[in-house]
Design a protein around this motif. Structure first.
Motif, PDB file in Angstrom:
ATOM      1  N   TRP A 103      34.672  33.811  43.820  1.00  0.00           N
ATOM      2  CA  TRP A 103      33.896  33.818  45.145  1.00  0.00           C
ATOM      3  C   TRP A 103      34.306  34.873  46.027  1.00  0.00           C
ATOM      4  CZ3 TRP A 103      37.696  30.020  44.091  1.00  0.00           C
ATOM      5  CH2 TRP A 103      39.034  30.380  44.785  1.00  0.00           C
ATOM      6  N   GLU A 104      35.589  35.605  45.663  1.00  0.00           N
ATOM      7  CA  GLU A 104      35.887  36.835  46.368  1.00  0.00           C
ATOM      8  C   GLU A 104      35.156  38.280  45.654  1.00  0.00           C
ATOM      9  OE1 GLU A 104      36.968  37.064  49.257  1.00  0.00           O
ATOM     10  OE2 GLU A 104      37.827  35.130  49.565  1.00  0.00           O
ATOM     11  N   PRO A 105      34.844  39.054  46.300  1.00  0.00           N
ATOM     12  CA  PRO A 105      34.147  40.129  45.370  1.00  0.00           C
ATOM     13  C   PRO A 105      35.268  41.106  44.936  1.00  0.00           C
ATOM     14  CG  PRO A 105      34.029  40.594  47.872  1.00  0.00           C
ATOM     15  CD  PRO A 105      34.584  39.134  47.569  1.00  0.00           C
ATOM     16  N   ARG A 138      25.791  33.065  41.084  1.00  0.00           N
ATOM     17  CA  ARG A 138      25.779  34.163  41.916  1.00  0.00           C
ATOM     18  C   ARG A 138      26.959  35.055  41.858  1.00  0.00           C
ATOM     19  NH1 ARG A 138      25.831  33.421  48.544  1.00  0.00           N
ATOM     20  NH2 ARG A 138      27.379  31.525  48.320  1.00  0.00           N
ATOM     21  N   ASP A 139      28.223  33.918  41.835  1.00  0.00           N
ATOM     22  CA  ASP A 139      29.426  34.755  41.826  1.00  0.00           C
ATOM     23  C   ASP A 139      29.646  35.332  40.588  1.00  0.00           C
ATOM     24  OD1 ASP A 139      29.771  33.914  44.476  1.00  0.00           O
ATOM     25  OD2 ASP A 139      31.028  32.086  43.800  1.00  0.00           O
ATOM     26  N   LYS A 152      39.724  34.927  41.704  1.00  0.00           N
ATOM     27  CA  LYS A 152      38.842  34.044  42.596  1.00  0.00           C
ATOM     28  C   LYS A 152      37.136  34.291  42.428  1.00  0.00           C
ATOM     29  CE  LYS A 152      41.844  34.273  46.231  1.00  0.00           C
ATOM     30  NZ  LYS A 152      42.060  34.070  47.675  1.00  0.00           N
ATOM     31  N   GLU A 159      35.967  27.816  42.619  1.00  0.00           N
ATOM     32  CA  GLU A 159      36.485  27.310  43.977  1.00  0.00           C
ATOM     33  C   GLU A 159      36.978  25.811  44.145  1.00  0.00           C
ATOM     34  OE1 GLU A 159      33.790  28.133  47.280  1.00  0.00           O
ATOM     35  OE2 GLU A 159      34.952  26.559  48.497  1.00  0.00           O
ATOM     36  N   ASP A 160      38.222  25.370  44.271  1.00  0.00           N
ATOM     37  CA  ASP A 160      38.458  23.892  44.127  1.00  0.00           C
ATOM     38  C   ASP A 160      38.359  23.410  42.849  1.00  0.00           C
ATOM     39  OD1 ASP A 160      39.448  24.264  46.876  1.00  0.00           O
ATOM     40  OD2 ASP A 160      37.543  23.601  47.598  1.00  0.00           O
ATOM     41  N   GLN A 220      30.164  29.530  40.535  1.00  0.00           N
ATOM     42  CA  GLN A 220      28.680  29.634  40.767  1.00  0.00           C
ATOM     43  C   GLN A 220      28.018  30.878  40.135  1.00  0.00           C
ATOM     44  OE1 GLN A 220      27.968  29.299  45.072  1.00  0.00           O
ATOM     45  NE2 GLN A 220      29.548  27.754  45.421  1.00  0.00           N
ATOM     46  N   MET A 252      27.751  38.671  40.350  1.00  0.00           N
ATOM     47  CA  MET A 252      28.322  39.706  41.210  1.00  0.00           C
ATOM     48  C   MET A 252      29.419  40.435  40.366  1.00  0.00           C
ATOM     49  SD  MET A 252      30.171  38.883  44.722  1.00  0.00           S
ATOM     50  CE  MET A 252      31.648  37.972  44.068  1.00  0.00           C
TER      51      MET A 252
END
Lengths: 492, 465
Positions: A430-432, A469-470, A428, A461-462, A467, A473
């Protein structure tokens, strides 16, 4: 402890607020609150509290500023007192000069010691009025030029620069200065000090001359002034003391007698020689001295007192309202609240020297085992996305999330049995990436060896796009692995 | 009694540091999109005169929660011993770098801290959180879940359902937009966790309210002082000959404007410092409106009074001046002075709206000439400055210390265009007096500060916006 004067305190406060504004604010906050707590009994007396605060603040060198300023003020007062006394003595001595040849003209004396003083007091009144009255403000500007206290300002220009800087805020006579009212009343006070000293010296000189020499007064004028008219003027002038000192009002007989003509060697109104009536001609002195006292000395005492009180009022007001003073009082009287960290943050540093992540894959489609790290199962859409990335999926396994760490390892071993050309791990985005994921990657590398491509597929996501920034990261974190066969791709 | 301790814990990158930064009003907290930025627990005590009322602890996020939970479960014998088991884990792994984050975040909890578990409500819930929440439940300390909103997504319902199974209290708190009242409400919610914490937290709330009031008062005074200085400011220059005048006039005007701008900037810096915004980014797009030249047309359109307001405001000033005549006439003028004054004041405000500071050539007492710019005669000028100062204050006061990104500024029209006419009249009386006197009298600063305070304070929020 010796108490500094109000003026010294104001100068010190100005100097301290200037130096203490920007730097070491936290230190000042603590210091001021500590002093404020000790002075809590003065909370409702802000001026006293500020002055006590000044007494308790310990900073080297600055204390001298206030003392120097106060000393300069005292010196200026002394200077004006001496100047006033010398002027008063000189004027009185000149006006009452009598060598026996011709009597002293009482009209000149009254004009200078009484009438001129009345005019000057009127000027003072004009200057004392609020400057916002339109016409007066122009007049006041003109009067300021006549103020003898300006001499002190001129003298100050010749002082050493550090001394001049000390008193500059107070003596900045700029109309637009915050301390302008204070400067105004300081100059007024100085001018009245000069005037009072002048009058005292004039009266004392007159009394001295009356006591230790014989004086003869007469009145002489070219104007058609009758004795009756002069008597009327004199009686009007003497109105304030007519009941208190009736003997200090010249009688009509004395006025008639003391009219003087300089013709030949000089004759009196009745045609007699002045020497004949020398004794009577001296009887003007009580009137002269009382008039000087009444129209010179007494008004100056009043104006001096008023000026002094206004000066003190503005000193206190300036102390209380000078920019920064209100904040200082607030710092003293309000609890010191701090909520910041007690220790500095331990710096988090990324290793900038680590190589960039492996370049994007090129070439043929790879047969890959698929591992879902803490996310869902295979779908038709996923298959299409993998196909678009030239990944042909083999078996599908779950790891992370609700799985145990043992299940993670089991998934890796199970995938190995498929002899894949690569292992794709769907995460995922969005999860770091946590350390437990990095542990998982390390285990994978140990199981598969250093050459098998590990492809991290970032899931949006969905079903949306990943994104930026994700993406960043993940890339920054995985770059720290220094693994040339570790690829990151977006699964969207 | 030891002050209440609150450990802010959770998954990495879910805004723990942002919440701490906002609640502690401390910009020194590192906030980064890179996970694991917080490597050690850091304490933020709320101290009042050196006495701590409560402490927040910013902690590193869980890194190996599943492994830890497996260790705990493998030794679990009874629900009564679970907190002890967590303690045993921490003691066993204190020197184990693998569990450094877990040991760091659990230590304050084991020493009695309340748990504030932070999640990001803008991102979906995932099973990986369950291990963390389970470990926290094992700690047996009072706990609360905070749904922080970092992004634009909305998964609050999903999170509330999941968190509700582990935490008695679940609240939504946006660390980036939370205003003062929301921060206070959160502190009061902390008090619900333990009755013994109520007293110090109530005290903290009272102190913070008092501090806020004082910050507003000081801000009002700083703004009042600056406006007073700006209205009465003059710039002088000696002329050696008459020819020099045209050459120097433009230069002096420029310097005059520059000095006024500097005064405004200085006031802004002081207000920012007052609210502990030491590193406020001054060139970010949100500040564009405030960074627009003070004398630019756009600034005046946005912050100045409208023409009809100018007319009435000018009339107020004129009437005040005219009433002096009525007073002198003992009422026999039948208020003619005030009426004529209002007419003249209104007309001059209408026609003189574009007039700035006068440039005058003055004679010096000792000979020579002096050119003087100022003081500012324009009736709209103080409203422009005040409008900008109020907007700046509002932005600074609202801005949480978690903010690292540019502020979104609502491009609203001048707030002063919307204040009640009685308040504008009170302001105009002071402004016209300052223009007339040309002196930054100390009493005037007081009067203006008193007039500005309600515009800054809470009750103005309804009036202005």
């Amino acid at each position: 402890m010796k108490h500094a004067s109000l003026l010294a305190d104001l100068i010190n406060l100005i100097s301290l607020l200037k130096t203490g504004r920007a730097t070491e604010q936290e230190h000042y906050n603590e210091r001021d609150r500590r002093i404020g707590q000790a002075l809590v009994h003065l909370k409702n007396r802000p001026v006293a509290q500020l002055r006590q605060w000044l007494g308790q603040v310990k900073i080297t060198n600055w204390q001298r500023c206030g003392e120097q300023g106060s000393q300069l003020h005292q010196f200026a007062c002394l200077l004006l007192l001496v100047a006033g006394a010398v002027a008063g003595w000189g004027v009185s001595r000149t006006l009452l000069y009598y060598d026996g040849s011709q009597p002293i003209n009482i009209i000149s004396v009254v004009a200078l010691l009484v009438l001129l003083q009345i005019v000057l007091v009127a000027f003072w009144l004009l200057a004392a009025l609020p400057s916002r009255i339109p016409l007066f403000s122009q007049l006041q500007s003109a009067l300021r030029l006549l103020n003898p206290a300006r001499l002190v300002q001129l003298l100050l220009r010749h002082l050493p620069s550090d001394l001049r800087d000390t008193v500059a805020p107070i003596l900045n006579h700029d109309k637009f200065s915050t301390l302008q009212p204070l400067t105004h009343w300081l100059l007024m006070f100085w001018s009245q000090l000069f005037a009072l000293s002048f009058n005292i010296a004039a009266v004392v000189t007159a009394i001295y001359l009356v006591s230790f020499s014989d004086l003869a007064f007469a009145w002489s004028t070219t104007l058609a002034l009758s004795a009756d008219t002069l008597h009327q003027i004199v009686t009007t002038l003497a109105w304030p003391w007519q009941n208190l000192f009736p003997e200090a009002i010249p009688s009509i007989e004395l006025i008639e007698l003391s009219r003087y003509y300089r013709l030949e060697e000089g004759v009196l109104g009745n045609g007699a020689q002045p020497s004949v009536a020398a004794h009577q001609l001296g009887e003007w002195w009580p009137f002269l001295i009382t008039a000087t006292l009444c129209y010179g000395l007494l008004p100056r005492l009043v104006t001096l007192t008023f000026s002094y009180l206004r000066y003190r009022h503005y000193l206190r007001l300036s102390l209380l309202h000078y920019p920064g003073a209100a904040e200082l009082l607030a710092r003293m009287n309000s609890p010191l609240v701090s909520s910041a960290a007690t220790e500095p943050e331990v710096a988090f540093e990324l290793d900038e020297d680590k190589p960039s992540p492996a370049p994007p894959r090129t070439g043929d489609t790879l047969r890959c085992s698929i591992i879902h790290w803490s996310n869902g199962n295979d779908t038709e859409r996923l298959a299409a996305l993998l196909n678009a990335l030239s990944i042909k999926p083999l078996g599908s396994y779950a790891a992370g999330g609700a799985q145990s760490t043992a299940a993670d390892l089991a998934a890796l071993h199970a995938a190995k049995k498929e002899r894949p050309q690569g292992v794709a791990i769907i995460v995922k985005s969005w999860e770091p990436p946590l350390l437990e994921f990095l542990d998982f990657l390390q285990s994978a590398r140990e199981i598969y060896g250093p050459t098998l491509p590990l492809i991290i597929l970032l899931l949006g996501e969905d079903g949306e796009a990943v994104q930026a920034r994700d993406d960043e990261m993940w890339r920054i974190t995985l770059r720290q692995q220094s693994d040339p066969k570790l690829h990151i791709e977006r699964l969207s | 009694m030891t002050p209440p301790l609150f450990a802010i814990v959770g998954h990495p990158n879910k805004g723990k540091s942002s919440i701490v930064s906002t609640l502690a009003r401390d910009q020194s907290v590192a906030i980064s999109p890179i996970p694991g930025t917080t490597v050690e627990a850091r304490r933020f005590p709320l101290k009042v005169d050196g006495k701590s009322l409560y402490e927040l602890v910013d902690t590193p996020g869980f890194q190996r929660a599943r492994a830890m939970l497996e260790w705990l479960r493998s030794r679990d014998t009874s629900a009564a011993n679970r907190a002890e088991l967590v303690r045993e884990f921490v003691e066993c792994h204190r020197d184990d770098s693998r569990f450094s984050a877990e040991c760091n975040l659990l230590t304050p909890i084991l020493s009695g801290a309340g748990i504030l578990y932070v999640v990001d409500g803008s991102r979906p819930f995932g099973q990986e959180y369950e291990a963390e929440m389970e470990i926290l439940r094992w700690c047996g300390q009072p706990s609360m879940a905070l749904i922080n909103m970092i992004g634009s997504g909305d998964h609050i319902d999903e999170w509330q359902r999941a968190l509700g199974q582990y935490f008695r209290i679940v609240r939504t708190f946006n660390a980036f937009t939370a205003n003062f009242d929301k921060r206070i409400q959160l502190l009061l919610a902390f008090a619900q966790l333990n009755e013994a914490w109520r007293e110090p937290l109530d005290k903290a709330v009272a102190i913070l309210n008092q501090q806020r009031q004082q910050q507003r008062q000081i801000s009002a005074r700083k703004i009042a002082r600056t406006i007073t200085k700006m209205i009465t400011f003059t710039h002088h220059c000696k002329l050696s000959n008459a020819v020099e005048r045209t050459h120097k006039e433009a230069k002096m005007k420029k310097t005059y404007h520059k000095k006024l701008t500097e005064m405004e900037q200085q006031c802004r810096r002081e207000v920012e410092l007052l609210y502990n915004h030491k590193q406020l980014e001054r060139h970010e797009p949100a500040f564009k409106l405030l960074n627009e030249d003070l004398f630019a047309e756009e600034t005046w359109t946005l912050f100045g009074l409208k023409q009809d307001q100018l007319l009435t405001t000018g009339a107020v000033g004129g009437a005040a001046a005219g009433s002096v005549i009525d007073l002198a006439a003992g009422g026999s003028s039948l208020l003619l002075g005030a009426g004529v004054g209002a007419l003249i004041g209104g007309a001059s405000a209408w026609f003189g709206a574009d007039q700035m500071a006068r440039i005058e050539l003055l004679g010096l007492p000792l000979g020579g000439k002096e050119l003087r710019v100022g003081p500012m005669r324009n009736i709209n000028f103080p409203y422009v400055v005040l409008g900008r100062a109020l907007l700046h204050h509002e932005m600074v006061e609202k801005r949480t210390h978690a903010h690292r990104d540019p502020l979104e500024l609502d491009q609203q029209a001048s707030r002063l265009q919307q204040i009640e006419s009685s308040e504008r009249k009170a302001l105009e009386k002071i402004f016209s007096k300052l223009r007339k006197d040309g002196q930054p009298a100390l009493e005037m600063v007081d009067a203006l500060a008193t007039a500005i305070e309600p515009l800054i304070c809470g009750d103005a929020e309804q009036k202005i916006i």
